[in-house]
Enzyme design. Sequence first.
Site, PDB file in Angstrom:
ATOM      1  N   ARG A  39       0.840  -1.200   0.000  1.00  0.00           N
ATOM      2  CA  ARG A  39       0.000   0.000   0.000  1.00  0.00           C
ATOM      3  C   ARG A  39       0.861   1.231   0.000  1.00  0.00           C
ATOM      4  O   ARG A  39       1.972   1.238   0.514  1.00  0.00           O
ATOM      5  CB  ARG A  39      -1.002  -0.044   1.140  1.00  0.00           C
ATOM      6  CG  ARG A  39      -0.596   0.474   2.474  1.00  0.00           C
ATOM      7  CD  ARG A  39      -1.730   0.701   3.463  1.00  0.00           C
ATOM      8  NE  ARG A  39      -2.793  -0.277   3.514  1.00  0.00           N
ATOM      9  CZ  ARG A  39      -4.092   0.068   3.548  1.00  0.00           C
ATOM     10  NH1 ARG A  39      -4.457   1.317   3.509  1.00  0.00           N
ATOM     11  NH2 ARG A  39      -5.016  -0.857   3.643  1.00  0.00           N
ATOM     12  N   VAL A  45      -2.887  -2.433  -2.827  1.00  0.00           N
ATOM     13  CA  VAL A  45      -2.744  -3.467  -3.854  1.00  0.00           C
ATOM     14  C   VAL A  45      -3.042  -4.821  -3.217  1.00  0.00           C
ATOM     15  O   VAL A  45      -2.486  -5.163  -2.167  1.00  0.00           O
ATOM     16  CB  VAL A  45      -1.318  -3.440  -4.473  1.00  0.00           C
ATOM     17  CG1 VAL A  45      -1.186  -4.493  -5.560  1.00  0.00           C
ATOM     18  CG2 VAL A  45      -1.008  -2.055  -5.034  1.00  0.00           C
ATOM     19  N   ASP A 156      10.111   7.686 -10.021  1.00  0.00           N
ATOM     20  CA  ASP A 156       9.994   7.070  -8.687  1.00  0.00           C
ATOM     21  C   ASP A 156      10.666   5.696  -8.679  1.00  0.00           C
ATOM     22  O   ASP A 156      10.120   4.717  -8.169  1.00  0.00           O
ATOM     23  CB  ASP A 156       8.508   6.960  -8.308  1.00  0.00           C
ATOM     24  CG  ASP A 156       8.296   6.880  -6.792  1.00  0.00           C
ATOM     25  OD1 ASP A 156       9.267   7.109  -6.038  1.00  0.00           O
ATOM     26  OD2 ASP A 156       7.165   6.585  -6.376  1.00  0.00           O
TER      27      ASP A 156
HETATM   28  P1  ADP Z   1       1.873   3.313  -4.747  1.00  0.00           P
HETATM   29  O1  ADP Z   1       1.646   4.263  -5.878  1.00  0.00           O
HETATM   30  O2  ADP Z   1       0.851   3.448  -3.681  1.00  0.00           O
HETATM   31  O3  ADP Z   1       3.280   3.292  -4.231  1.00  0.00           O
HETATM   32  P2  ADP Z   1       2.479   0.809  -6.098  1.00  0.00           P
HETATM   33  O4  ADP Z   1       2.015   0.604  -7.502  1.00  0.00           O
HETATM   34  O5  ADP Z   1       3.920   1.091  -5.899  1.00  0.00           O
HETATM   35  O6  ADP Z   1       1.556   1.885  -5.386  1.00  0.00           O
HETATM   36  O7  ADP Z   1       2.077  -0.487  -5.244  1.00  0.00           O
HETATM   37  C1  ADP Z   1       2.332  -0.516  -3.845  1.00  0.00           C
HETATM   38  C2  ADP Z   1       3.023  -1.831  -3.507  1.00  0.00           C
HETATM   39  O8  ADP Z   1       2.138  -2.930  -3.846  1.00  0.00           O
HETATM   40  C3  ADP Z   1       4.314  -2.119  -4.277  1.00  0.00           C
HETATM   41  O9  ADP Z   1       5.414  -1.480  -3.650  1.00  0.00           O
HETATM   42  C4  ADP Z   1       4.361  -3.634  -4.208  1.00  0.00           C
HETATM   43  O10 ADP Z   1       4.832  -4.073  -2.956  1.00  0.00           O
HETATM   44  C5  ADP Z   1       2.889  -4.034  -4.325  1.00  0.00           C
HETATM   45  N1  ADP Z   1       2.526  -4.281  -5.740  1.00  0.00           N
HETATM   46  C6  ADP Z   1       2.205  -3.336  -6.661  1.00  0.00           C
HETATM   47  N2  ADP Z   1       1.956  -3.880  -7.871  1.00  0.00           N
HETATM   48  C7  ADP Z   1       2.114  -5.221  -7.708  1.00  0.00           C
HETATM   49  C8  ADP Z   1       2.033  -6.350  -8.604  1.00  0.00           C
HETATM   50  N3  ADP Z   1       1.720  -6.166  -9.884  1.00  0.00           N
HETATM   51  N4  ADP Z   1       2.284  -7.591  -8.112  1.00  0.00           N
HETATM   52  C9  ADP Z   1       2.619  -7.747  -6.808  1.00  0.00           C
HETATM   53  N5  ADP Z   1       2.720  -6.743  -5.911  1.00  0.00           N
HETATM   54  C10 ADP Z   1       2.470  -5.476  -6.346  1.00  0.00           C
HETATM   55 MG    MG Z   2       5.036   2.613  -5.122  1.00  0.00          MG
END
Ligand code: ADP
Ligand code: MG
Length: 361
Positions: A39, A45, A156
């Site tokens: 999250r 997620v 990022d």
């Molecule tokens: P935010 O914009 O809130 O940082 P992210 O897209 O980086 O969101 O997702 C938050 C976290 O969720 C990631 O750091 C990772 O740990 C997990 N996550 C995101 N996308 C995936 C995916 N496709 N498969 C598995 N874990 C995911």
């Molecule tokens: Mg992220």
Amino acid sequence: MPDSSMMDNRNGMVSKIQSRIRTDSFKSNYDLVGKELGRGKFAVVKKCVEKATGNEHAAKFLRKRRKGEDCRRDIINEIAILESAKANPFVVSLHEVYETTSEIILVLEYAAGGEIFNQCVADNDEAFTEKDVIRLVRQILSGVAYLHRNNVVHLDMKPQNLLLTSSRPLGDIRIVDFGLSRRMDNVKEVREILGTPEYVAPEILNYEPISTATDMWSIGVLAYVMLTGESPFLGEDKQETFLNISQVNVDYSQDVFEGVSNLAVDFIKTLLIKNPRKRATAEECLQHPWLSGPPQPHAGLLPSLEEAESEPESPDSAQELVIMASYTLCSSQSDLKAVRGAFPFDEPFGARSEIQPQIYC
Ligand code: ADP
Ligand code: MG
């Protein structure tokens, strides 16, 4: 590639997408399984299984309203950028999009190995070997070179946004989180930068133009962390971290780089350079002798890693950095020079001098 009519006003956001946004019920098509995958500030997620196929996915639930503002266009930009990178195997793929009254849900490819962060900070026997790092950095660079060729800057790049298809055996990279990404077809402005202080490039702290070189700095920090388990600029507090970054205060001593090749150190030195124009580009990095040879998509023969007893947590959001400022976005590292020559800081982005840059941590 989106044309300029698809771009929002000079801020690098793309406003047109190809995906059909489904408004039927996500829950009637997917079962949520297991605990949260991660999250961030505005997203959760979760792992899910598509009922029709039995396939596993990661569903990213993004709130449309943030701090009282409608942020739907930021999410559309994130979708558009994922769509534009779908041909690259190292960028996470987007399966479907749903919209409810309060959220947009991105159904993504599931990266079962989790964040590379976990292995960056793992104990010796679970940490990456240099051979692992070479293979993973090549994949990261291949994805980033693709983004940069298509005029996209990620902004990022950090271990929490770099996932693995599997952890044991060590799988392949999937770049995620295009929430801050921008397209740079023309000179643009970015008003808000969120990041983790340790990975932020000096030009961000100095309110100087941002370009693809900004990602390359973060890749330098990333390679350092993956090889040594230490964060090169991390200080006692954020002020010290920022000072270390702006002074490029990096420890390349044998103590830190014990057992790491000189070529690896040389590679990092081509990226942790204050002047963004002098930093290596993603394509140049791929030619560096440390990374010679084609990228290897499969790691089945690499030694498997023991299951970590307890996985370290990502830094919590209190560690996040938010910079509200006006940035100039340049279409490439070579354009930086031209732009900086053409537009001194108060021209034509007069807002730069009117908006007092503020850093929130
Ligand atoms: P935010 O914009 O809130 O940082 P992210 O897209 O980086 O969101 O997702 C938050 C976290 O969720 C990631 O750091 C990772 O740990 C997990 N996550 C995101 N996308 C995936 C995916 N496709 N498969 C598995 N874990 C995911
Ligand atoms: Mg992220």
